[in-house]
Design a protein around this motif. Sequence first.
Motif, mmCIF file in Angstrom:
data_model
loop_
_atom_site.group_PDB
_atom_site.id
_atom_site.type_symbol
_atom_site.label_atom_id
_atom_site.label_comp_id
_atom_site.label_asym_id
_atom_site.label_seq_id
_atom_site.Cartn_x
_atom_site.Cartn_y
_atom_site.Cartn_z
ATOM 1 N N MET A 105 0.806 -1.213 0.000
ATOM 2 C CA MET A 105 0.000 0.000 0.000
ATOM 3 C C MET A 105 0.850 1.279 0.000
ATOM 4 O O MET A 105 0.447 2.295 -0.560
ATOM 5 N N MET A 106 2.034 1.230 0.654
ATOM 6 C CA MET A 106 2.827 2.449 0.825
ATOM 7 C C MET A 106 4.223 2.352 0.209
ATOM 8 O O MET A 106 5.051 3.250 0.414
ATOM 9 N N ASP A 107 4.517 1.257 -0.492
ATOM 10 C CA ASP A 107 5.804 1.055 -1.166
ATOM 11 C C ASP A 107 6.954 0.781 -0.204
ATOM 12 O O ASP A 107 8.074 0.536 -0.646
ATOM 13 N N TYR A 246 -5.675 3.192 5.132
ATOM 14 C CA TYR A 246 -4.757 3.466 4.024
ATOM 15 C C TYR A 246 -5.291 4.560 3.104
ATOM 16 O O TYR A 246 -4.508 5.309 2.511
ATOM 17 N N ARG A 247 -6.608 4.674 2.989
ATOM 18 C CA ARG A 247 -7.169 5.770 2.197
ATOM 19 C C ARG A 247 -6.768 7.105 2.822
ATOM 20 O O ARG A 247 -6.326 8.029 2.130
ATOM 21 N N LYS A 249 -4.246 7.612 4.948
ATOM 22 C CA LYS A 249 -2.791 7.754 4.966
ATOM 23 C C LYS A 249 -2.273 8.243 3.625
ATOM 24 O O LYS A 249 -1.401 9.120 3.566
ATOM 25 N N ARG A 250 -2.795 7.716 2.548
ATOM 26 C CA ARG A 250 -2.386 8.168 1.225
ATOM 27 C C ARG A 250 -2.833 9.603 0.980
ATOM 28 O O ARG A 250 -2.115 10.386 0.348
ATOM 29 N N TYR A 253 -0.594 12.566 1.819
ATOM 30 C CA TYR A 253 0.502 12.910 0.924
ATOM 31 C C TYR A 253 0.021 13.512 -0.401
ATOM 32 O O TYR A 253 0.807 13.735 -1.307
ATOM 33 N N GLU A 254 -1.282 13.765 -0.482
ATOM 34 C CA GLU A 254 -1.798 14.368 -1.703
ATOM 35 C C GLU A 254 -1.443 15.855 -1.741
ATOM 36 O O GLU A 254 -1.277 16.502 -0.716
ATOM 37 N N TYR A 305 6.940 5.921 -1.104
ATOM 38 C CA TYR A 305 5.591 6.219 -1.598
ATOM 39 C C TYR A 305 5.455 7.710 -1.875
ATOM 40 O O TYR A 305 4.921 8.125 -2.904
ATOM 41 N N LEU A 306 5.954 8.519 -0.968
ATOM 42 C CA LEU A 306 5.877 9.970 -1.123
ATOM 43 C C LEU A 306 6.689 10.439 -2.330
ATOM 44 O O LEU A 306 6.217 11.261 -3.123
ATOM 45 N N HIS A 309 4.948 9.390 -5.563
ATOM 46 C CA HIS A 309 3.726 10.176 -5.765
ATOM 47 C C HIS A 309 4.052 11.584 -6.254
ATOM 48 O O HIS A 309 3.419 12.089 -7.186
#
Length: 357
Positions: A105-107, A246-247, A249-250, A253-254, A305-306, A309
């Motif tokens: 989910m977060m790499d 996870y929704r 958490k992601r 970083y948007e 992940y960051l 993205h």
Amino acid sequence: MATQSKLTKAKPKKARRSRSREPSWVHLSDEELLQKRFCDLRLTLRHTVIDQHIRRIRRDLTRRGIRFAPHVWLSEEWFSPDGVPGIAIAFYMAHPRLMRLERRMMDEVEGGNASWLTRIMRHEFAHALDNAFRLRRRKEWRETFGDPDRPYPNVYRPRPASRDFVLHLGHWYAQSHPTEDFAETFAVWMQPKARWRRDYQGWPALNKLEYVDRLMSELSGVLPHVMNRSLIEPVSENETTLAEHYRRKRARYEFDTPEAYDLRLKRVFGKHRKGRRRMRASTFVRQVRPEMERWLMRRSRLYPYLVHHVLRTVIQRCRELNLVLDTSKHEAKRALLGVLERILIDILRRDRERYTL
């Protein structure tokens, strides 16, 4: 008369429940596991890798005469709450299956290898120790690290070349706030004295390490002032599903406003003009992406992940703005790295305002 001796049949012993017995959710697919609530996982830290690390650090403190053993519990994230002499451990550290899900989910798994886990645990122990002995109230502590009541800065501009701060967790975290400066300095102090004296010889940061060394000597044999065992946001009481976790958490970083960085991108790249053949900026960023990722993740220790993205978003934004390469690739690469670091640090700063370590 025949003796009526009875042979009592031995009752079959119940099979002991194996401590290594796996929970049923281990065999679920990722999609099925994501629908589980935290409280339904019934997680524990017993007999885990994290349990061994906690014991090791406690032994290290005991050898130094520090009579402090913070309580630990599982939560959604790593953190040490203000005023509580304990540490919340990220839930996925409780089982390899959850660590695999975190990676998907977060790499990456924060604390997923022994070295990284040790760094995080030492940092968090520092925060718990600060709370237990109310260290930040000391005058010399404030003179050394700064005002602990200062809010986290709205703009976090690290100075990579600064020698006023130790380097431990990455992305120059000690520079973000006085309490983080102390935690990072303590974590480095936990290493053998000969090592940190050698590594920081000639650095102003060495004075901070020397202060922590004196401070820990003062605490030798002293009982903590704060001894409450509060559990903040434990997973055992958390009814959130892993999918929702996870929704959110992601989403942290948007980009709130990707166009906020347009001016910076326009300083790196030029506007496309008819009749002039130039490489598209989006194409250039895709070409140098592997090199940018290695630099940002290894040198600055930023989360994969960051990094992934941000690069995806920058490529898309360059395409939407119709930007082109109008300088040498060498100059553009150096300028692009600066923009990427600026964006990444801004996102981390925003995230830190809600989830401080």
